[in-house]
Design a protein around this motif. Structure first.
Motif, PDB file in Angstrom:
ATOM      1  N   ASN A  88       0.870  -1.198  -0.058  1.00 41.91           N
ATOM      2  CA  ASN A  88       0.019   0.190   0.031  1.00 41.91           C
ATOM      3  C   ASN A  88       0.918   1.246   0.031  1.00 41.91           C
ATOM      4  N   ARG A  89       0.302   2.557  -0.204  1.00 41.95           N
ATOM      5  CA  ARG A  89       0.872   3.595   0.055  1.00 41.95           C
ATOM      6  C   ARG A  89       2.136   3.837   0.934  1.00 41.95           C
ATOM      7  N   GLU A  90       1.918   3.525   2.100  1.00 40.89           N
ATOM      8  CA  GLU A  90       2.890   3.433   3.096  1.00 40.89           C
ATOM      9  C   GLU A  90       3.786   2.384   3.089  1.00 40.89           C
ATOM     10  N   THR A  91       3.783   1.296   2.520  1.00 41.85           N
ATOM     11  CA  THR A  91       4.667   0.367   2.702  1.00 41.85           C
ATOM     12  C   THR A  91       5.642   0.081   1.546  1.00 41.85           C
ATOM     13  N   VAL A  92       5.144   0.947   0.573  1.00 42.93           N
ATOM     14  CA  VAL A  92       5.818   0.918  -0.763  1.00 42.93           C
ATOM     15  C   VAL A  92       7.497   1.567  -0.587  1.00 42.93           C
ATOM     16  N   MET A 136       9.370  -0.249 -15.126  1.00 40.44           N
ATOM     17  CA  MET A 136       9.696   0.358 -13.829  1.00 40.44           C
ATOM     18  C   MET A 136       8.924   1.402 -13.256  1.00 40.44           C
ATOM     19  N   LEU A 137       8.350   2.193 -13.765  1.00 34.37           N
ATOM     20  CA  LEU A 137       7.194   3.121 -13.304  1.00 34.37           C
ATOM     21  C   LEU A 137       6.093   2.334 -12.731  1.00 34.37           C
ATOM     22  N   ARG A 138       5.779   1.258 -13.248  1.00 31.98           N
ATOM     23  CA  ARG A 138       4.539   0.544 -12.728  1.00 31.98           C
ATOM     24  C   ARG A 138       5.083  -0.264 -11.465  1.00 31.98           C
ATOM     25  N   GLY A 139       6.287  -0.629 -11.554  1.00 29.33           N
ATOM     26  CA  GLY A 139       6.831  -1.253 -10.296  1.00 29.33           C
ATOM     27  C   GLY A 139       6.785  -2.866 -10.693  1.00 29.33           C
ATOM     28  N   LYS A 140       6.595  -3.284 -11.764  1.00 25.65           N
ATOM     29  CA  LYS A 140       6.670  -4.638 -12.257  1.00 25.65           C
ATOM     30  C   LYS A 140       7.933  -5.359 -11.900  1.00 25.65           C
ATOM     31  N   HIS A 141       8.997  -4.827 -11.675  1.00 30.80           N
ATOM     32  CA  HIS A 141      10.289  -5.359 -11.440  1.00 30.80           C
ATOM     33  C   HIS A 141      10.531  -5.790 -10.181  1.00 30.80           C
ATOM     34  N   LYS A 142       9.649  -5.251  -9.319  1.00 35.00           N
ATOM     35  CA  LYS A 142       9.578  -5.565  -7.605  1.00 35.00           C
ATOM     36  C   LYS A 142       8.958  -6.685  -7.313  1.00 35.00           C
ATOM     37  N   PRO A 143       9.298  -7.399  -6.220  1.00 35.01           N
ATOM     38  CA  PRO A 143       8.783  -8.660  -5.807  1.00 35.01           C
ATOM     39  C   PRO A 143       7.479  -8.383  -5.054  1.00 35.01           C
ATOM     40  N   GLU A 144       7.291  -7.076  -4.478  1.00 39.30           N
ATOM     41  CA  GLU A 144       6.025  -6.738  -3.866  1.00 39.30           C
ATOM     42  C   GLU A 144       4.994  -5.890  -4.725  1.00 39.30           C
ATOM     43  N   TYR A 145       5.061  -6.361  -6.007  1.00 33.34           N
ATOM     44  CA  TYR A 145       4.126  -5.520  -6.920  1.00 33.34           C
ATOM     45  C   TYR A 145       2.655  -5.653  -6.645  1.00 33.34           C
ATOM     46  N   THR A 146       1.943  -4.655  -6.623  1.00 35.52           N
ATOM     47  CA  THR A 146       0.512  -4.833  -6.376  1.00 35.52           C
ATOM     48  C   THR A 146      -0.066  -3.874  -7.446  1.00 35.52           C
ATOM     49  N   PRO A 147      -1.055  -4.640  -8.386  1.00 39.14           N
ATOM     50  CA  PRO A 147      -1.551  -4.040  -9.362  1.00 39.14           C
ATOM     51  C   PRO A 147      -2.264  -2.613  -9.243  1.00 39.14           C
ATOM     52  N   HIS A 148      -2.968  -2.500  -8.268  1.00 40.73           N
ATOM     53  CA  HIS A 148      -3.595  -1.054  -8.116  1.00 40.73           C
ATOM     54  C   HIS A 148      -2.909  -0.223  -7.256  1.00 40.73           C
ATOM     55  N   VAL A 149      -1.586  -0.296  -7.025  1.00 39.48           N
ATOM     56  CA  VAL A 149      -0.992   0.511  -6.157  1.00 39.48           C
ATOM     57  C   VAL A 149       0.354   1.346  -6.831  1.00 39.48           C
ATOM     58  N   ASP A 150       0.685   2.490  -6.830  1.00 34.19           N
ATOM     59  CA  ASP A 150       1.866   3.137  -7.354  1.00 34.19           C
ATOM     60  C   ASP A 150       3.076   2.508  -6.644  1.00 34.19           C
ATOM     61  N   CYS A 151       3.461   1.577  -6.979  1.00 32.66           N
ATOM     62  CA  CYS A 151       4.725   0.934  -6.284  1.00 32.66           C
ATOM     63  C   CYS A 151       6.168   1.127  -7.214  1.00 32.66           C
ATOM     64  N   GLY A 152       5.866   1.722  -8.053  1.00 30.76           N
ATOM     65  CA  GLY A 152       7.013   1.902  -9.255  1.00 30.76           C
ATOM     66  C   GLY A 152       8.018   2.959  -8.523  1.00 30.76           C
ATOM     67  N   ASP A 153       9.327   3.313  -9.174  1.00 34.04           N
ATOM     68  CA  ASP A 153      10.208   4.274  -9.132  1.00 34.04           C
ATOM     69  C   ASP A 153       9.995   5.356  -9.759  1.00 34.04           C
ATOM     70  N   ASN A 154      10.672   6.641  -9.171  1.00 35.74           N
ATOM     71  CA  ASN A 154      10.764   7.723 -10.089  1.00 35.74           C
ATOM     72  C   ASN A 154      11.935   7.556 -11.115  1.00 35.74           C
ATOM     73  N   ILE A 155      11.507   8.028 -12.082  1.00 30.14           N
ATOM     74  CA  ILE A 155      12.451   7.700 -13.215  1.00 30.14           C
ATOM     75  C   ILE A 155      12.952   8.974 -13.999  1.00 30.14           C
ATOM     76  N   VAL A 156      14.147   9.270 -14.241  1.00 23.09           N
ATOM     77  CA  VAL A 156      14.667  10.527 -14.865  1.00 23.09           C
ATOM     78  C   VAL A 156      15.341   9.786 -16.340  1.00 23.09           C
ATOM     79  N   VAL A 157      14.966  10.245 -17.170  1.00 22.56           N
ATOM     80  CA  VAL A 157      15.352   9.879 -18.785  1.00 22.56           C
ATOM     81  C   VAL A 157      15.927  11.037 -19.138  1.00 22.56           C
ATOM     82  N   LEU A 158      17.303  10.594 -19.587  1.00 24.85           N
ATOM     83  CA  LEU A 158      17.974  11.766 -20.151  1.00 24.85           C
ATOM     84  C   LEU A 158      18.300  11.479 -21.585  1.00 24.85           C
ATOM     85  N   ASN A 159      19.041  12.777 -22.381  1.00 28.25           N
ATOM     86  CA  ASN A 159      19.226  12.296 -23.602  1.00 28.25           C
ATOM     87  C   ASN A 159      18.131  12.091 -24.502  1.00 28.25           C
TER      88      ASN A 159
END
Length: 152
Positions: free
Chosen positions: A12-16, A40-63
């Motif tokens: 959930n929002r607190e445990t992510v 990575m935005l969705r968080g599918k690369h993490k073991p604690e992925y939950t479909p209805h929660v924002d558990c992904g990372d903040n991503i900075v794309v350069l170039n």
């Protein structure tokens, strides 16, 4: 063994655990870059992925201006907008879009790979695309990821 030990853990929002990640788009294929960033935005690369929660990372794309398209996509790929008024449909190809705003090419590709819901709109706020190599997120101490060497 008792069945209560097999409880599914739902994030959930607190445990992510959100991290900051930097991705270099130089010489990366647009679609492959966008699919990796969307995962990575969705968080599918993490073991604690939950479909209805924002558990992904903040991503900075350069170039973003150095992204690659294969074949004739620079002239044949079309981006269509509609203002809502009669005769208000406008069209750009990828080369024109890159000349006008190089960030929007990557943003459109990633947005198309996210859910079309409130969650998808919230996830897009975690994406920061820059045309050059400079970004303003040094204070968050982002870790750099090479998309060629990792498997998502």
């Amino acid at each position: 063994m008792d069945t209560l030990s097999y409880k599914t853990v739902s994030a959930n929002r607190e445990t992510v655990n959100k991290e900051w990640v930097v991705v270099d788009a130089e010489n990366q294929s647009l679609g492959r870059l966008a699919s990796a960033v969307a995962k990575m935005l969705r968080g599918k690369h993490k073991p604690e992925y939950t479909p209805h929660v924002d558990c992904g990372d903040n991503i900075v794309v350069l170039n973003a201006e150095k992204v690659a398209l294969t074949g004739n996509k620079w002239t044949q790929k079309r981006y269509i907008r509609y203002s809502g008024y009669p005769g208000g449909q406008s069209e750009l190809n990828a080369k024109q879009m890159m000349a006008k705003n190089p960030k929007s090419l990557v943003e459109n590709a990633v947005k198309g790979m996210l859910p079309k819901s409130r969650l998808g709109r919230k996830l897009m706020k975690n994406l920061y695309v820059y045309a050059g190599t400079e970004h303003k997120h040094e204070a968050q101490k982002p870790k750099e990821i090479n998309l060629n060497s990792i498997k998502l």
